[in-house]
Scaffold this active site. Structure first.
Site, PDB file in Angstrom:
ATOM      1  N   ASP A 117       0.861  -1.183   0.000  1.00 41.24           N
ATOM      2  CA  ASP A 117       0.000   0.000   0.000  1.00 41.24           C
ATOM      3  C   ASP A 117       0.897   1.233   0.000  1.00 41.24           C
ATOM      4  O   ASP A 117       1.895   1.280   0.726  1.00 41.24           O
ATOM      5  CB  ASP A 117      -0.891   0.020   1.246  1.00 41.24           C
ATOM      6  N   ASP A 136      -7.123  -1.744  -4.007  1.00 42.25           N
ATOM      7  CA  ASP A 136      -8.089  -1.439  -2.950  1.00 42.25           C
ATOM      8  C   ASP A 136      -9.218  -0.559  -3.475  1.00 42.25           C
ATOM      9  O   ASP A 136     -10.393  -0.771  -3.154  1.00 42.25           O
ATOM     10  CB  ASP A 136      -7.410  -0.751  -1.772  1.00 42.25           C
TER      11      ASP A 136
END
Length: 156
Positions: A117, A136
Site C-alpha cells: 500500500d 483497494d
C-alpha cells in the site's frame, strides 16, 4: 463475460504497474515517504498483512495463505455468478474491478508476504493515517457497483 475479463485485466495491470513503479522504481520501500502534492497526494509505504485498514492483520504465515485462498474463492464465485446472471455492462465492469483488484493483492501476498500500500490522501483538515493502492480502490468500487447494479440485466 468478455467485458468482465477485460476490466479485470486492466485493473490488475494498472495495480501491479503502479506498485512496481512506486515501490521499486521510486524505491519507496526504503525511502518510506515521498510527498507528491501535499496534503492531497503522498506516497507512504505500508506493507499490509491484513485486509482493508489492516483488519485481520496477523504475522502468522497461515493468515497470509488464508487471505490468498479467500480472495481466490471470492473471485471465482463472482466470475461464476456473473457468467450465469447475464449482467448489464455496468455490473460486468464492477465485477471486473473487484476481481482484478483482488487478484492484484493476491499477487502481492504471494510474492512479498503482504500487500504493498502506498497511496495516502488527505484534505480539508482531515489527516488520513492510512495508505492504500489501486487494487483497494477497484475492490471498493467494484463491490459498490455490484450492490448498486447487480439487478441490471443485459438488454437483448
Amino acid at each position: 463475460m468478455r467485458l468482465l475479463a477485460l476490466t479485470a485485466l486492466l485493473v490488475f495491470v494498472a495495480d501491479q504497474a503502479t506498485k512496481y513503479l512506486v515501490v521499486f522504481g521510486l524505491n519507496l520501500r526504503e525511502r518510506l515517504s515521498v510527498d507528491v502534492w501535499p496534503p492531497y497526494l503522498n506516497f507512504r509505504m505500508a506493507w499490509n498483512q491484513g485486509v482493508n485498514f489492516g483488519l485481520l492483520s496477523n504475522s502468522a504465515e497461515i493468515m497470509r495463505w488464508v487471505l490468498v485462498a479467500v480472495a481466490l474463492v471470492i473471485s471465482g464465485w463472482v466470475i461464476r455468478w456473473a457468467a450465469r446472471a447475464a449482467l448489464a455492462p455496468v455490473a460486468q465492469i464492477a465485477a471486473g474491478c473487484l476481481v482484478g483488484g483482488a487478484l492484484g493483492n493476491v499477487v502481492d501476498r504471494v510474492l512479498y508476504g503482504a500487500v504493498a500500500d502506498f497511496l495516502n490522501m488527505s484534505c480539508c483538515g482531515f489527516d488520513n493515517p492510512y495508505s492504500f493502492n489501486i487494487a483497494d480502490i477497484a475492490i471498493f468500487a467494484g463491490a459498490l457497483g455490484l450492490v448498486l447494479f447487480a439487478d441490471a440485466k443485459k438488454t437483448p
